[in-house]
Design a protein around this motif. Sequence first.
Motif, short mmCIF file in Angstrom:
data_model
loop_
_atom_site.label_atom_id
_atom_site.label_comp_id
_atom_site.label_asym_id
_atom_site.label_seq_id
_atom_site.Cartn_x
_atom_site.Cartn_y
_atom_site.Cartn_z
N THR A 467 0.85 -1.19 0.00
CA THR A 467 0.00 0.00 0.00
C THR A 467 0.88 1.24 0.00
N ILE A 468 0.63 2.12 -0.96
CA ILE A 468 1.50 3.28 -1.18
C ILE A 468 0.73 4.57 -0.89
N THR A 469 1.35 5.44 -0.10
CA THR A 469 0.87 6.80 0.11
C THR A 469 1.80 7.74 -0.63
N LEU A 470 1.24 8.55 -1.50
CA LEU A 470 2.04 9.50 -2.27
C LEU A 470 2.14 10.82 -1.52
N ASN A 503 -13.03 7.35 -1.98
CA ASN A 503 -12.23 6.24 -1.48
C ASN A 503 -10.99 6.73 -0.74
N ASP A 504 -10.40 5.85 0.02
CA ASP A 504 -9.11 6.08 0.65
C ASP A 504 -8.09 6.49 -0.42
N LYS A 505 -7.28 7.51 -0.13
CA LYS A 505 -6.31 7.99 -1.11
C LYS A 505 -5.13 7.04 -1.28
N ARG A 506 -4.92 6.13 -0.34
CA ARG A 506 -3.79 5.21 -0.45
C ARG A 506 -3.99 4.25 -1.61
N LEU A 507 -2.91 3.92 -2.31
CA LEU A 507 -2.97 3.02 -3.45
C LEU A 507 -2.59 1.61 -3.03
N HIS A 508 -3.53 0.68 -3.22
CA HIS A 508 -3.35 -0.70 -2.77
C HIS A 508 -3.03 -1.59 -3.96
N PHE A 509 -2.05 -2.46 -3.80
CA PHE A 509 -1.68 -3.43 -4.84
C PHE A 509 -1.57 -4.82 -4.22
N GLY A 510 -2.30 -5.78 -4.79
CA GLY A 510 -2.08 -7.17 -4.42
C GLY A 510 -0.87 -7.69 -5.17
N ARG A 535 10.14 -4.21 -0.24
CA ARG A 535 9.59 -5.31 0.54
C ARG A 535 8.07 -5.28 0.52
N ALA A 536 7.46 -6.45 0.35
CA ALA A 536 6.01 -6.57 0.35
C ALA A 536 5.45 -6.43 1.76
N ASP A 537 4.11 -6.38 1.84
CA ASP A 537 3.37 -6.38 3.10
C ASP A 537 3.74 -5.20 3.99
N GLN A 538 3.70 -4.01 3.40
CA GLN A 538 4.00 -2.81 4.18
C GLN A 538 3.23 -1.62 3.62
N PHE A 539 3.06 -0.61 4.48
CA PHE A 539 2.53 0.68 4.08
C PHE A 539 3.72 1.59 3.81
N LEU A 540 3.83 2.05 2.59
CA LEU A 540 5.01 2.77 2.14
C LEU A 540 4.62 4.18 1.72
N GLU A 541 5.31 5.18 2.25
CA GLU A 541 5.13 6.55 1.77
C GLU A 541 6.24 6.87 0.79
#
Length: 548
Positions: A467-470, A503-510, A535-541
Motif C-alpha cells: 500500500t502506497i501513500t504519495l 475512497n481512501d487515497k492510499r494506493l493498494h496493490f495485491g 519489501r512486500a506487506d507494508q505501508f510505504l510513503e
Amino acid sequence: MERRAARGCFNRRDFLRLSGFAAAAPIFDVKLPRGLDFTLQNSPTSQKYLIETMPGGVALFDYNNDGLLDMFFVNGGRLASPMALPEQFDRSNPRYWNRLYRQNKDGSFTDVTKSAGLANAGASNYGMGVAVGDYDNDGYPDLFITNYGRNILYRNNGDGTFTDVTTKAGVAGGGWSESAGFFDFDNDGHLDLFVTRYMEWDTQHSKTCGGAWRTYCPPGEFPRTTNLLYRNRGDGTFEDVSEKSGIAAKKGRGLGVSFADYDNDGFTDIFVANDGIQQYLFHNNGNGTFTECGLESGAALTADGQPLSGMGTVFQDYDNDGMPDILVTALPRQIYGLYHNDGQGQFSSHSLESGLGVLTAGSAGWGVGLEDLDNDGWKDLLVAQSHVLDNVEAIDHSLHYLELPLLALNHNGRFEPADSGITSPIAGRGLAFGDLNNDGWIDAVITVLGGPPVVLMNRGGNQHWLTITLRGTRSNRDGLGARVRVNGQTRYATTAGSYLSANDKRLHFGLGSAKTASIEITWPSGIRQALSDVRADQFLEVREPEHS
C-alpha cells in the motif's frame, strides 16, 4: 434512468445459485462496528420526488492523520408531501445531519459530527454526495458535499474541526449536484474540483409517471443541465471555469464522475456517467480546455449503439495492460458498460467478453469499484445494487427493488461471481473502499436507503500486498493524478469514482506470491520515479523528488 419494464430477463441470483459458487468461502465478513449508528434518511413520499431515490454518499478518509480511516456519511433530509416554498429539509434536526465517525484504536467508532463542526448542513439542502481532497495542500483532507441546493466546502483545520468556507471559496453552485471529485487538471500543484449535475428539477415542477403504478419519472421528462468545473487559484478560492473550459458546452444528466489520463499525454481526463443519454469523455487539451469525445472514442454508447443509463463509474486498468479502462453501472435490461482502452485514444465495448453480460443484465448498479480484493494482482469488481423504483416488483415480477451487491473476482480480465458474505438484499447506493483495519486487505462500505450502512471487512488470506501513500512536492500534496505501476499493475491516484462517494487515497496493490515489488511512478508534474526490490506487506510513503 430509463424505466423500461420488460419480462423474462435472466435473474442473476438464479445464476449464482446454479453456478455453485456459494460453496466458496465469502470474501467479506459483514459487520456493523460499535458506535456506527448512522441511518440514511431519504424520506420517501407519495409524491415520488426523484431526489428520494438518489442519496447518499460515503467517504473513507483519515481526517485527523492518526493512521486510521474514518467514515463520513451524507444524509438526505425531510421531505413533506407535498413540499411547500421555500423548500426546507429540516437539516438542523440531528436525524438529518451528515455524520462523521472517528475510528478508535479498537475498531469501534465515535460520532464526532458536532464537535467537528459538521452538524446542521443547511435547511435548504437535501444531501447527495461527498468528495475528499487536500485542496490547500496543508496535509489535512478537506470535504466537499454535494446537494440538491447549495453545495458545501469544509476546510479541515487540522485540529479535529472543519470550517465552512463555501462562500469564500466560491463553490456553492446550485441546482441538483450529484457526484464530485478533486483533481489537478492544469498540473499546477493545486487540486481543482469537478461537480456533476443531474437535471433541471425542483419539487414544484416534479411529477409522477407510470399511470396507476405511480412511479418516479425517467430523466427524459426533465431538461438536461451543465456540469461544473472550478479551478483552484491556490489562495483558498476557486474560479468557475465551466464555460471557458468547454465543460458547460455539453448539457447532460451527470451522475458519476471518474478521472484518469486515458491517452497518456500527461493531463488528467474526465469521464461522466450520464443517465439515459450518451456517456461523456472530456479530453483534457492541456491548455485549460476540454473536448468532449465520447462518441469519437467509442466510450459513449453500448456495443449496439444504444445510450446507457449510466450511474456509477470507475476509471482504472482492469486487464493489466497499462491503460485505464472505464466501467459504468446501469439499469436492468442493460449490461453494465465496460469500455476497454485500446490505445490511441480509442475504446471498445468488452462487456460481453469480460463476463458482465450474465452478471449484470438483470440488475441496477450504483456505487462501483475495481479493487484487488483477494490480492492476486487483478482488480476485482464490487457494485452496490438496487432498482430505482421502490414498487418495481408490482410492475414487473422478474425485477427486484432490493438486491444483493455484485462481487465478481477478476481472472485474467474475465469476471467470475463470488460470495460477498451479504445474505439479505438491500437498497444499495454509495460505495467506498479502503483498508479499515490496516491489515493489507481492502474493505468496503455501502450506504443503504432508509437503513444503516453495510461494512464489509475483508477476511484476508495468504497473498502479499503493498500500500502506497504519495507525498507530492511539485505536484499536489496527495499526488492525485499520478500513474503508479507495481509488478505489472497500474493504478491512477484518485479518491473519486463510484457513485457519490470517496475512497481512501492510499494506493493498494495485491502482489500474489511475490515478496518484493518494483515501483514506477509518473507524477502529475511529469517527474518519473522508480524503486526496486521494495519489501512486500507494508505501508510505504513515497515522496516526490525535486527532479527526475
